[in-house]
Scaffold this motif. Structure first.
Motif, PDB file in Angstrom:
ATOM      1  N   UNK A 210      15.664  11.808  39.617  1.00 33.81           N
ATOM      2  CA  UNK A 210      16.408  11.177  38.529  1.00 33.81           C
ATOM      3  C   UNK A 210      15.828  11.566  37.172  1.00 33.81           C
ATOM      4  N   UNK A 211      14.518  11.651  37.091  1.00 31.29           N
ATOM      5  CA  UNK A 211      13.882  12.081  35.845  1.00 31.29           C
ATOM      6  C   UNK A 211      14.359  13.480  35.459  1.00 31.29           C
ATOM      7  N   UNK A 212      14.437  14.377  36.427  1.00 32.03           N
ATOM      8  CA  UNK A 212      14.914  15.727  36.138  1.00 32.03           C
ATOM      9  C   UNK A 212      16.362  15.713  35.665  1.00 32.03           C
ATOM     10  N   UNK A 213      17.177  14.852  36.269  1.00 30.47           N
ATOM     11  CA  UNK A 213      18.581  14.774  35.850  1.00 30.47           C
ATOM     12  C   UNK A 213      18.688  14.276  34.413  1.00 30.47           C
ATOM     13  N   UNK A 214      17.902  13.260  34.078  1.00 32.16           N
ATOM     14  CA  UNK A 214      17.913  12.729  32.714  1.00 32.16           C
ATOM     15  C   UNK A 214      17.448  13.790  31.722  1.00 32.16           C
ATOM     16  N   UNK A 215      16.383  14.506  32.057  1.00 31.77           N
ATOM     17  CA  UNK A 215      15.855  15.520  31.142  1.00 31.77           C
ATOM     18  C   UNK A 215      16.820  16.692  30.990  1.00 31.77           C
ATOM     19  N   UNK A 216      17.500  17.051  32.059  1.00 28.41           N
ATOM     20  CA  UNK A 216      18.492  18.130  31.961  1.00 28.41           C
ATOM     21  C   UNK A 216      19.602  17.737  30.996  1.00 28.41           C
ATOM     22  N   UNK A 217      20.076  16.508  31.104  1.00 28.14           N
ATOM     23  CA  UNK A 217      21.123  16.044  30.194  1.00 28.14           C
ATOM     24  C   UNK A 217      20.615  15.972  28.757  1.00 28.14           C
TER      25      UNK A 217
ATOM     26  N   UNK B 267      23.736  13.305  27.460  1.00 28.06           N
ATOM     27  CA  UNK B 267      23.226  12.041  28.002  1.00 28.06           C
ATOM     28  C   UNK B 267      24.255  10.921  27.943  1.00 28.06           C
ATOM     29  N   UNK B 268      25.068  10.907  26.888  1.00 27.32           N
ATOM     30  CA  UNK B 268      26.036   9.821  26.724  1.00 27.32           C
ATOM     31  C   UNK B 268      27.095   9.828  27.818  1.00 27.32           C
ATOM     32  N   UNK B 269      27.246  10.938  28.522  1.00 23.85           N
ATOM     33  CA  UNK B 269      28.271  11.014  29.559  1.00 23.85           C
ATOM     34  C   UNK B 269      28.007  10.037  30.693  1.00 23.85           C
ATOM     35  N   UNK B 270      26.736   9.612  30.858  1.00 17.65           N
ATOM     36  CA  UNK B 270      26.452   8.619  31.895  1.00 17.65           C
ATOM     37  C   UNK B 270      25.633   7.440  31.375  1.00 17.65           C
TER      38      UNK B 270
END
Length: 390
Positions: free
Chosen positions: A37-44, A50-53
């Motif tokens: 999840x951390x990687x997903x957040x950092x990728x966004x 980031x605002x997309x989710x």
């Protein structure tokens, strides 16, 4: 042997592979399994999506990331890395491949509970994504936020009030580092300690890891999303640690912009108008309408605040940001493999000659008594006035 993973009693991964590239792939894979999840957040964050989710509260960051051209800069830096240092580029690519394998591996459709709760599926990492994560993590580390703050104080309270509200400098923020020679220790060996003052995050910004292949054997703290061990490492014969140098290597410029039938022009220091690059991007916001963002870049850099019509409050202003990776297409990733291969402080010193962003103070010591204390990174030479305000 392709790659082996062993976890000790504390769950720390110890990785071994035949080559640095296989090891990078394994590091990406294990990081995806531990920090999905951390990687997903950092990728966004790197992409400005980031605002997309996360919703409207993340919109301000996405605006900055888009307007500062973070993702585009990371792409440029990776393209330059492929041309100038294909070995490191292939190593970074292997790490991104490993992340993708770890995020979408068999039997792991949702590698972290947050994916199930949000209904998201892990996004795919591109070869440039680790560079984007690195840049997004450190873009606010340097001087431009303090310059904006000084400008705000000077505008509302006058220049004489700036010193009263200083948000940087001695006594306000920073990091600690200690380097003690063997002459002052009971063991006769050097003592080194680094204490970077980072925000308290869960999970944290670092990941303890052990990386081993025939070329090197390193323990240290990796940044999830970035291959190798950049900030704190020990190769068995040499160790290094960093703190923030609090260096000023970003500049803000007041821009005069005007619209023409062909787009946007910026007034240059030569007194003539020059065509500025311009396009629009769409930010998707969870639960709300999409937001259009105008992206403008002058010869100084990307416009991060204001525009031809001024700021959102009507103030006639526009500010562009000039930062080294945008100018040089170099984030310093060429230092990462030489750091892993270092055996003496001289090796660390040479590796750090390629360091770019962020600018750090580095302490290092080796088992032969060698010591190193230096600043590593790229600081442009320009007038002192640039260091205070736009």
């Amino acid at each position: 042997m392709s790659a082996e993973t062993y976890r000790d009693a504390w769950g720390i991964p110890h990785l071994r592979a035949d080559t640095p590239h296989e090891l990078a792939r394994a590091q990406g894979r294990v990081t995806a399994r531990d920090r999905a999840w951390q990687l997903e957040v950092e990728r966004h964050r790197a992409q400005g999506t980031s605002a997309s989710f996360l919703g409207p509260e993340a919109l301000s960051w996405d605006r900055l990331a888009r307007r500062a051209r973070l993702a585009d800069t990371a792409r440029r830096c990776f393209a330059a890395l492929e041309r100038k240092d294909p070995e490191t580029a292939a190593w970074v690519r292997a790490y991104a491949d490993g992340v993708n394998e770890g995020l979408t591996g068999t039997g792991r459709p949702n590698p972290a509970p947050e994916f199930a709760r949000t209904g998201l599926a892990p996004g795919r990492w591109d070869p440039w994504t680790p560079l984007g994560v690195w840049l997004a993590t450190h873009i606010l580390f340097a001087g431009f936020p303090a310059k904006l703050w000084r400008e705000h104080i000077a505008t509302h309270l006058g220049p004489e009030a700036v010193a009263l509200f200083a948000a940087d400098g001695p006594g306000t923020a920073g990091s600690n580092g200690w380097l003690v020679s063997g002459e002052r220790t009971t063991t006769g060996h050097a003592l080194i300690a680094g204490d970077p003052h980072r925000f308290i995050e869960d999970p944290g910004v670092y990941q303890q890891i052990h990386l081993s292949c025939p070329e090197f054997d390193v323990v240290g703290l990796a940044v999830p999303g970035v291959p190798g061990v950049a900030h704190f490492g020990h190769t068995g014969t040499v160790a290094w640690a960093i703190t923030n140098a609090m260096a000023d290597y970003q500049d803000l410029y007041r821009e005069r912009l005007r619209r023409t039938g062909a787009g946007v022009e910026a007034l240059g220091p030569d007194g003539t108008w020059h065509r500025a690059a311009r396009h629009t991007e769409t930010i998707h916001v969870a639960g709300e309408d999409t937001v259009e963002v105008e992206i403008i870049e002058t010869d100084r850099g990307p416009v991060i605040a204001g525009g031809p019509e001024g700021l959102d409050d009507g103030t006639p202003a526009a500010l562009s940001l000039r930062y080294p990776p945008r100018v040089t297409a170099d984030l310093g990733f060429g230092a990462l493999l030489p750091l892993l291969r270092a055996r003496r402080v001289a090796d660390v010193d040479r590796a750090l000659d390629a360091w770019a962003e962020p600018v750090n103070v580095v302490q290092a010591a080796d088992t032969e008594g060698g010591l190193l204390h230096r600043v590593a990174g790229r600081v442009p030479v320009r007038p002192a006035a640039n260091g205070l305000r736009p």
